[in-house]
Design an enzyme around this catalytic site. Structure first.
Site, PDB file in Angstrom:
ATOM      1  N   SER A 139      29.588  18.872  68.283  1.00  0.00           N
ATOM      2  CA  SER A 139      30.253  19.494  69.431  1.00  0.00           C
ATOM      3  C   SER A 139      31.748  19.515  69.176  1.00  0.00           C
ATOM      4  CB  SER A 139      29.962  18.685  70.699  1.00  0.00           C
ATOM      5  OG  SER A 139      30.793  19.084  71.771  1.00  0.00           O
ATOM      6  N   TYR A 152      30.200  11.234  76.105  1.00  0.00           N
ATOM      7  CA  TYR A 152      29.797  12.361  75.260  1.00  0.00           C
ATOM      8  C   TYR A 152      30.759  12.536  74.087  1.00  0.00           C
ATOM      9  CZ  TYR A 152      27.950  16.980  74.045  1.00  0.00           C
ATOM     10  OH  TYR A 152      27.379  18.037  73.379  1.00  0.00           O
TER      11      TYR A 152
END
Length: 249
Positions: A139, A152
């Site tokens: 990501s 995250y």
């Protein structure tokens, strides 16, 4: 990319990028092992693909589950050529001081330990056969901080380093290990992000998110020698040059 005779194991395969990847690899001729906690979801997808697909219930945060899934895949199809470490969660979303430590730890269990478990369970067999591709879904959050995403961002940064370390240790043994940073994708995760109302990502219009079929096609392309320049690194699907190579523009 012709995948006939190849076997691919995909974690988090019950929806989103994982589901799209299962269909994409199957269309390219691969045998597909669908791994997820959602037994109904993966069973339905495997049924649609047909005899070249199996559904394996698995919690990637438990190493025994992952090792059993890898073993079952190899026994069913005679080997394993590609691992897609896709399973991941974005919760908890919230400012660090307000975040529940147990929920934060659960994200690490799934996003980081889940990837390590996949690497640990598949690398010996791939090294023994002299080839194999492992793609960790990364990501942009691995490379820059995002408000409310401490778990995250931290987990994806760890995944990026796992990609780099695994590549350093295993490239000369015949393994191809790299990551995919897909950008914002129209999946359930983006709905959870939007519902949080925290940070600019949650304010994005739904129309700017790419369909999950795009990263699925990128994953297939990354199994080819064309992606070798990116071994040990993340491929960014926000890069127009990468989109062109994948055939998206």
């Amino acid at each position: 990319m012709n995948m006939v005779g190849k076997t691919v194991l995909i974690t988090g395969a019950s929806r989103g990028i994982g589901e799209a990847a299962a269909f994409t690899f199957a269309e390219a001729g691969a045998n597909v092992a669908l791994v997820a906690r959602s037994t109904d979801g993966i069973a339905d997808i495997a049924g649609k693909i047909g005899e070249r697909a199996i559904a394996i219930p698995c919690d990637v945060s438990r190493y025994s589950d992952v090792a059993a899934a890898v073993s079952a895949t190899a026994q069913t199809f005679g080997g394993l050529d590609v691992l897609i470490n896709n399973a991941g969660v974005v919760d908890p979303i919230g400012h660090l001081q307000d975040t529940d430590p147990d929920a934060w730890s659960r994200t690490i269990d799934v996003n980081v330990k889940g990837v390590m478990h996949g690497l640990h369970a598949t690398m010996p067999g791939m090294i023994a056969q002299g080839h194999g591709t492992i793609i960790n879904v990364s990501s942009g959050a691995a490379h820059g901080p995002v408000e409310g995403w401490s778990a995250y961002c931290s987990s994806k940064a760890a995944v990026y380093m796992l990609t780099r370390v695994a590549d350093k240790e295993a490239r000369e043994k015949g393994l191809r290990i790299l990551g995919l940073s897909p950008g914002t994708v129209a999946t359930q995760m983006q709905r959870e992000i939007k519902a949080s109302g925290i940070n600019p990502v949650s304010q994005l219009d739904w129309s700017v998110h790419i369909p999950p079929e795009w990263p699925a096609k990128a994953l297939l392309w990354m199994c080819s020698p064309e992606a070798d320049a990116h071994l040990g690194d993340d491929v960014s699907l926000r890069d127009d040059n990468i989109r062109r190579k994948v055939g998206l523009i």
